[in-house]
Design an enzyme around this catalytic site. Structure first.
Site, mmCIF file in Angstrom:
data_model
loop_
_atom_site.group_PDB
_atom_site.id
_atom_site.type_symbol
_atom_site.label_atom_id
_atom_site.label_comp_id
_atom_site.label_asym_id
_atom_site.label_seq_id
_atom_site.Cartn_x
_atom_site.Cartn_y
_atom_site.Cartn_z
ATOM 1 N N SER A 1 0.845 -1.188 0.000
ATOM 2 C CA SER A 1 0.000 0.000 0.000
ATOM 3 C C SER A 1 0.880 1.238 0.000
ATOM 4 C CB SER A 1 -0.906 0.024 1.239
ATOM 5 O OG SER A 1 -1.667 1.219 1.254
ATOM 6 N N ASN B 1 0.031 4.181 0.623
ATOM 7 C CA ASN B 1 -0.358 4.948 1.813
ATOM 8 C C ASN B 1 -1.123 3.999 2.717
ATOM 9 O OD1 ASN B 1 -1.707 6.576 3.765
ATOM 10 N ND2 ASN B 1 -1.393 8.358 2.453
ATOM 11 N N HIS C 1 1.806 18.004 0.051
ATOM 12 C CA HIS C 1 2.839 17.464 0.928
ATOM 13 C C HIS C 1 3.870 18.544 1.248
ATOM 14 C CE1 HIS C 1 1.122 13.641 -0.459
ATOM 15 N NE2 HIS C 1 1.651 13.117 0.637
ATOM 16 N N LYS D 1 9.225 17.180 -0.691
ATOM 17 C CA LYS D 1 8.824 15.949 -1.395
ATOM 18 C C LYS D 1 8.875 16.187 -2.897
ATOM 19 C CE LYS D 1 5.075 12.539 -1.790
ATOM 20 N NZ LYS D 1 5.954 11.360 -1.606
ATOM 21 N N GLY E 1 2.461 8.744 -4.507
ATOM 22 C CA GLY E 1 2.051 7.428 -4.979
ATOM 23 C C GLY E 1 0.613 7.123 -4.622
ATOM 24 N N THR E 2 0.168 7.675 -3.507
ATOM 25 C CA THR E 2 -1.223 7.497 -3.099
ATOM 26 C C THR E 2 -2.169 8.148 -4.099
ATOM 27 O OG1 THR E 2 -0.591 7.461 -0.780
ATOM 28 C CG2 THR E 2 -2.893 7.948 -1.275
#
Length: 262
Positions: free
Chosen positions: A126, A128, A158, A162, A167-168
């Site tokens: 996962s 996140n 974010h 970053k 990716g989430t």
């Protein structure tokens, strides 16, 4: 029974995750593998303010991994490090270990290797691993069925440092069948831990589903939940949605098709 945990990663998030594992009475942090040589041979527990020794930190270049896993067995590895770390624990499946991967962005070859490992052991992946974000994904899929003609945009926010797209957010786009290049919007400001918003635009109303992590401890709590859940599973690649048993879009009884909102 105490769950023996090995942790990959001791950076901004990994160190907080380590603290959550140490606090959990059902878990024991056996060791921590990290990419930098900082604090090599020290204990995560001492660095995090605990008064006992737990979670010896080891620089990955000092490790013969096959021998290390044999001499230092764990029930589950939790990975909060980097895409390439999967190569370092590829041999762990020989020793019956399960894997929980919370890597935000995988390189294609690394993810293919993770998929190969899932043919030999149980792997939960996962990007996140918080409980809330997985609820957001399920709720968004349900709303998309109810309002299939809505305009949908994904906004991820974010901290300034970053670099990669969340990716989430990419996974949310994938789950909703959206082009990630057209529908994922990134904001980098200040010290935001992580915020994801799915915006549904309709002619006479706007619906927003939002999840915000206020503290990185949320990732540790989600990873521990996943680690406990995956211990009883056979080999295969699992998701956090499965671990949470979110069945919002399914039912054992037949239902009529939902009326679409326009």
């Amino acid at each position: 029974m105490t769950i023996k945990v090995g942790l990959f990663g001791f950076g901004r998030t990994g160190s907080v995750v380590a603290g959550e594992i140490i606090r959990d009475s059902e878990c024991e942090l056996e060791w921590v593998i990290r990419q930098t040589p900082s604090h090599h041979n020290e204990y995560a527990s001492n660095l995090l303010g605990f008064d006992h020794l737990e979670g010896k930190i080891i620089h990955f270049k000092e490790v013969d991994f096959d021998q290390f896993f044999k001499e230092n067995p764990v029930d589950v590895i939790i990975d909060f490090s980097s895409s390439s770390a999967v190569s370092e624990y590829a041999s762990v499946v020989k020793h019956g270990c399960k894997i929980v991967s919370a890597i935000s962005n995988y390189e294609k070859n690394d993810f293919e290797q993770l998929e190969m490992l899932s043919q030999q052991t149980a792997v939960l992946y996962s990007p996140n691993i918080t409980v809330g974000i997985n609820f957001l994904m399920e709720a968004s899929k349900l709303l998309q069925k109810i309002a299939p003609h809505a305009d949908i945009e994904i906004i991820e926010e974010h901290f300034r440092g970053k670099k990669d797209v969340s990716g989430t957010a990419l996974r949310i786009a994938e789950q909703l069948g959206l082009d990630k290049n057209e529908h994922v919007n990134s904001i980098r400001v200040g010290g935001i831990v992580g915020k994801h918003e799915v915006v549904f635009g309709l002619p006479n109303q706007t619906i927003r589903i939002i999840h915000e992590s206020h503290n990185r401890a949320a990732f540790g709590q989600g990873a521990i939940y996943a680690a406990k859940w995956i211990l009883g599973k056979e080999q295969g690649l699992y998701s956090m949605e499965e671990a949470l048993s979110l069945m919002m879009t399914q039912s054992n009884s037949p239902q009529k098709e939902p009326i679409a909102i326009r």
